[in-house]
Design a protein around this motif. Structure first.
Motif, PDB file in Angstrom:
ATOM      1  N   LEU A 145      31.619 -39.192  16.251  1.00  9.98           N
ATOM      2  CA  LEU A 145      31.323 -39.545  14.869  1.00  9.98           C
ATOM      3  C   LEU A 145      31.269 -41.057  14.716  1.00  9.98           C
ATOM      4  N   LYS A 146      30.464 -41.531  13.771  1.00  7.05           N
ATOM      5  CA  LYS A 146      30.188 -42.958  13.654  1.00  7.05           C
ATOM      6  C   LYS A 146      31.238 -43.724  12.846  1.00  7.05           C
ATOM      7  N   PHE A 147      32.053 -42.986  12.074  1.00  5.35           N
ATOM      8  CA  PHE A 147      32.993 -43.659  11.192  1.00  5.35           C
ATOM      9  C   PHE A 147      34.431 -43.259  11.512  1.00  5.35           C
ATOM     10  N   MET A 148      35.374 -43.834  10.787  1.00  3.58           N
ATOM     11  CA  MET A 148      36.795 -43.706  11.088  1.00  3.58           C
ATOM     12  C   MET A 148      37.253 -42.249  11.094  1.00  3.58           C
ATOM     13  N   THR A 149      38.074 -41.914  12.087  1.00  2.00           N
ATOM     14  CA  THR A 149      38.633 -40.568  12.193  1.00  2.00           C
ATOM     15  C   THR A 149      39.662 -40.349  11.098  1.00  2.00           C
ATOM     16  N   ARG A 150      39.557 -39.194  10.427  1.00  2.74           N
ATOM     17  CA  ARG A 150      40.478 -38.881   9.325  1.00  2.74           C
ATOM     18  C   ARG A 150      41.387 -37.695   9.675  1.00  2.74           C
ATOM     19  N   SER A 151      40.913 -36.781  10.528  1.00  2.00           N
ATOM     20  CA  SER A 151      41.720 -35.605  10.837  1.00  2.00           C
ATOM     21  C   SER A 151      41.388 -35.087  12.236  1.00  2.00           C
ATOM     22  N   LEU A 152      42.315 -34.312  12.783  1.00  2.00           N
ATOM     23  CA  LEU A 152      42.218 -33.832  14.161  1.00  2.00           C
ATOM     24  C   LEU A 152      43.007 -32.542  14.292  1.00  2.00           C
ATOM     25  N   ALA A 153      42.469 -31.572  15.045  1.00  2.00           N
ATOM     26  CA  ALA A 153      43.191 -30.328  15.311  1.00  2.00           C
ATOM     27  C   ALA A 153      42.721 -29.760  16.637  1.00  2.00           C
ATOM     28  N   TYR A 163      39.046 -29.438  20.861  1.00  2.00           N
ATOM     29  CA  TYR A 163      39.595 -29.860  19.580  1.00  2.00           C
ATOM     30  C   TYR A 163      38.454 -30.132  18.598  1.00  2.00           C
ATOM     31  N   ALA A 164      38.807 -30.184  17.320  1.00  2.00           N
ATOM     32  CA  ALA A 164      37.870 -30.582  16.272  1.00  2.00           C
ATOM     33  C   ALA A 164      38.396 -31.850  15.632  1.00  2.00           C
ATOM     34  N   THR A 165      37.491 -32.735  15.277  1.00  2.00           N
ATOM     35  CA  THR A 165      37.861 -33.977  14.621  1.00  2.00           C
ATOM     36  C   THR A 165      36.915 -34.223  13.465  1.00  2.00           C
ATOM     37  N   ALA A 166      37.382 -34.920  12.442  1.00  2.00           N
ATOM     38  CA  ALA A 166      36.568 -35.161  11.251  1.00  2.00           C
ATOM     39  C   ALA A 166      36.736 -36.609  10.806  1.00  2.00           C
ATOM     40  N   SER A 167      35.767 -37.071  10.016  1.00  2.00           N
ATOM     41  CA  SER A 167      35.732 -38.478   9.643  1.00  2.00           C
ATOM     42  C   SER A 167      35.661 -38.657   8.138  1.00  2.00           C
ATOM     43  N   VAL A 168      35.667 -39.935   7.720  1.00  2.00           N
ATOM     44  CA  VAL A 168      35.607 -40.267   6.306  1.00  2.00           C
ATOM     45  C   VAL A 168      34.218 -40.038   5.723  1.00  2.00           C
ATOM     46  N   GLU A 169      33.213 -39.778   6.547  1.00  2.00           N
ATOM     47  CA  GLU A 169      31.839 -39.640   6.059  1.00  2.00           C
ATOM     48  C   GLU A 169      31.376 -38.195   5.960  1.00  2.00           C
ATOM     49  N   GLY A 170      32.317 -37.254   5.836  1.00  2.00           N
ATOM     50  CA  GLY A 170      31.941 -35.870   5.636  1.00  2.00           C
ATOM     51  C   GLY A 170      31.263 -35.236   6.828  1.00  2.00           C
ATOM     52  N   ARG A 171      31.836 -35.407   8.001  1.00  2.00           N
ATOM     53  CA  ARG A 171      31.318 -34.778   9.223  1.00  2.00           C
ATOM     54  C   ARG A 171      32.482 -34.249  10.052  1.00  2.00           C
ATOM     55  N   ILE A 172      32.206 -33.184  10.803  1.00  2.00           N
ATOM     56  CA  ILE A 172      33.163 -32.615  11.743  1.00  2.00           C
ATOM     57  C   ILE A 172      32.490 -32.543  13.109  1.00  2.00           C
ATOM     58  N   ALA A 173      33.239 -32.887  14.153  1.00  2.00           N
ATOM     59  CA  ALA A 173      32.750 -32.774  15.528  1.00  2.00           C
ATOM     60  C   ALA A 173      33.622 -31.776  16.279  1.00  2.00           C
ATOM     61  N   VAL A 174      32.996 -30.945  17.076  1.00  2.00           N
ATOM     62  CA  VAL A 174      33.695 -29.985  17.929  1.00  2.00           C
ATOM     63  C   VAL A 174      33.560 -30.467  19.370  1.00  2.00           C
ATOM     64  N   GLU A 175      34.695 -30.715  20.018  1.00  2.00           N
ATOM     65  CA  GLU A 175      34.725 -31.296  21.357  1.00  2.00           C
ATOM     66  C   GLU A 175      35.464 -30.353  22.319  1.00  2.00           C
ATOM     67  N   TYR A 176      35.180 -30.523  23.627  1.00  2.00           N
ATOM     68  CA  TYR A 176      35.811 -29.706  24.661  1.00  2.00           C
ATOM     69  C   TYR A 176      36.467 -30.602  25.700  1.00  2.00           C
ATOM     70  N   PHE A 177      37.615 -30.146  26.244  1.00  2.00           N
ATOM     71  CA  PHE A 177      38.361 -30.942  27.209  1.00  2.00           C
ATOM     72  C   PHE A 177      37.651 -31.048  28.564  1.00  2.00           C
ATOM     73  N   ASP A 178      37.069 -29.954  29.011  1.00  2.00           N
ATOM     74  CA  ASP A 178      36.415 -29.940  30.325  1.00  2.00           C
ATOM     75  C   ASP A 178      35.324 -31.007  30.364  1.00  2.00           C
ATOM     76  N   ASP A 218      23.347 -37.936  -3.431  1.00  2.00           N
ATOM     77  CA  ASP A 218      24.202 -37.313  -2.434  1.00  2.00           C
ATOM     78  C   ASP A 218      25.612 -37.895  -2.511  1.00  2.00           C
ATOM     79  N   HIS A 219      26.594 -37.031  -2.709  1.00  2.00           N
ATOM     80  CA  HIS A 219      27.996 -37.443  -2.737  1.00  2.00           C
ATOM     81  C   HIS A 219      28.661 -36.964  -1.444  1.00  2.00           C
ATOM     82  N   VAL A 220      29.326 -37.867  -0.756  1.00  2.00           N
ATOM     83  CA  VAL A 220      29.955 -37.578   0.538  1.00  2.00           C
ATOM     84  C   VAL A 220      31.443 -37.850   0.422  1.00  2.00           C
ATOM     85  N   TRP A 221      32.279 -36.873   0.822  1.00  2.00           N
ATOM     86  CA  TRP A 221      33.729 -37.022   0.733  1.00  2.00           C
ATOM     87  C   TRP A 221      34.370 -36.997   2.115  1.00  2.00           C
ATOM     88  N   PRO A 222      35.490 -37.690   2.277  1.00  2.00           N
ATOM     89  CA  PRO A 222      36.237 -37.622   3.541  1.00  2.00           C
ATOM     90  C   PRO A 222      36.765 -36.214   3.798  1.00  2.00           C
TER      91      PRO A 222
END
Length: 311
Positions: free
Chosen positions: A78-86, A94-109, A132-136
């Motif tokens: 993601l291009k902007f600051m990380t806001r959450s992680l699980a 894991y999944a991570t999300a940012s302040v610009e209303g996006r979620i990324a799904v990542e794999y360890f392998d 367009d309104h975008v929320w963290p």
């Protein structure tokens, strides 16, 4: 913070650029301290794998049994600051999300074949008056059994996602305030939602914010009903159909086994039903599609209506 149950260890990450391990049973609770290259924003743990999301969009992945060096160092998708992680309960990623209303799904392998499966998507956004309104995205939490996950944002909504089929399964009605955190209980039957002002609109927003609250939502009532009705959950599940537009239908998983239309009982519908009953009594029942199954609504106090499908 992250808790390692097997060793009763609490792990904390801080803006002082350290990860620290604590054991409250010991005379000196701090067991170890490990430097990180940047400020730590979020951490999460699955099995022995610890993920630390840091400033400058950096991610370190550790084996907590060998903290001398990270197993992997990555840059956020993601291009902007990380806001959450699980982390995924199955330990695959894991999944991570940012302040610009996006979620990324990542794999360890780290193998190229597995890394081709990672992706990111937009969420917690809304178009209001052609703007367009975008929320963290403030919080992420994986269901402990089904490996689906919940996301919550400053738009005051909670969504449930199936990351394997890349679909949103449900969005709950909007809450009174932004959502700062959420978590499933150990068996996934309840979801705790922390509703509070998150300062996205500064001091002016605080003046109109509602009182903070923690709301516990019981999950799975519709699943219990479907099991009693004979639905085999290993073969099919329910999803909401949000509309008949092509973009909304594209969110529905395939194949679709059945479509369920729900509508409220009202004075108008009751009058119409009585008129049709009288016409059928006089003229006889017209041909009806045998695949349509009718269940009469008996709770008149429920005003909601919906469309769902089984796949």
């Amino acid at each position: 913070m992250a808790y390692f149950r097997e060793s009763n260890i609490l792990i904390t990450g801080s803006w002082d650029r350290t990860l620290r391990f604590w054991d409250s049973r010991a005379g000196s609770p701090q067991q170890s301290s490990h430097d990180t290259p940047e400020r730590v924003y979020q951490i999460d743990l699955v099995n022995n794998t610890l993920v630390a999301a840091m400033a400058s969009r950096l991610f370190n992945i550790y084996d907590i049994r060998r903290m001398d060096a990270p197993l992997q160092q990555r840059e956020s998708s993601l291009k902007f600051m990380t806001r959450s992680l699980a982390c995924m309960p199955d330990g695959q990623g894991y999944a991570t999300a940012s302040v610009e209303g996006r979620i990324a799904v990542e794999y360890f392998d780290p193998s190229p074949t597995v890394q081709e499966r990672k992706y990111a998507f937009k969420c917690h956004r809304q178009t209001i008056d052609d703007v367009d309104h975008v929320w963290p995205v403030n919080a992420l939490a994986f269901h402990p059994l089904y490996n689906t996950f919940a996301s919550a944002g400053s738009d005051a909504t909670v969504s449930i996602w199936d990351h394997k089929v890349k679909k949103r399964l449900r969005q709950y009605p909007k809450f009174a305030n932004p959502i700062s955190s959420l978590a499933f209980n150990c068996d996934g039957t309840k979801l705790a939602i922390a509703v509070s002002y998150t300062w996205d609109e500064g001091e002016s927003g605080l003046k109109t914010a509602e009182r903070p609250a923690i709301i516990v939502r019981r999950l799975g009532e519709e699943v219990k009903w479907s099991q009693k009705a004979g639905l085999v959950l290993s073969q099919a599940h329910f999803e909401d159909v949000y509309g008949l537009d092509s973009e909304l239908l594209a969110m529905v998983s395939r194949p679709v086994k059945a479509v369920i239309l729900l509508f409220p009982v009202s004075d108008v519908s009751e009058t119409k039903r009585k008129e049709e009953d009288e016409r059928v009594r006089i003229e006889g029942q017209p041909l009806v599609d045998p695949t349509i199954f009718w269940i009469k609504q008996t709770v008149h106090a429920m005003p909601s209506c919906s469309t769902a499908r089984i796949s």
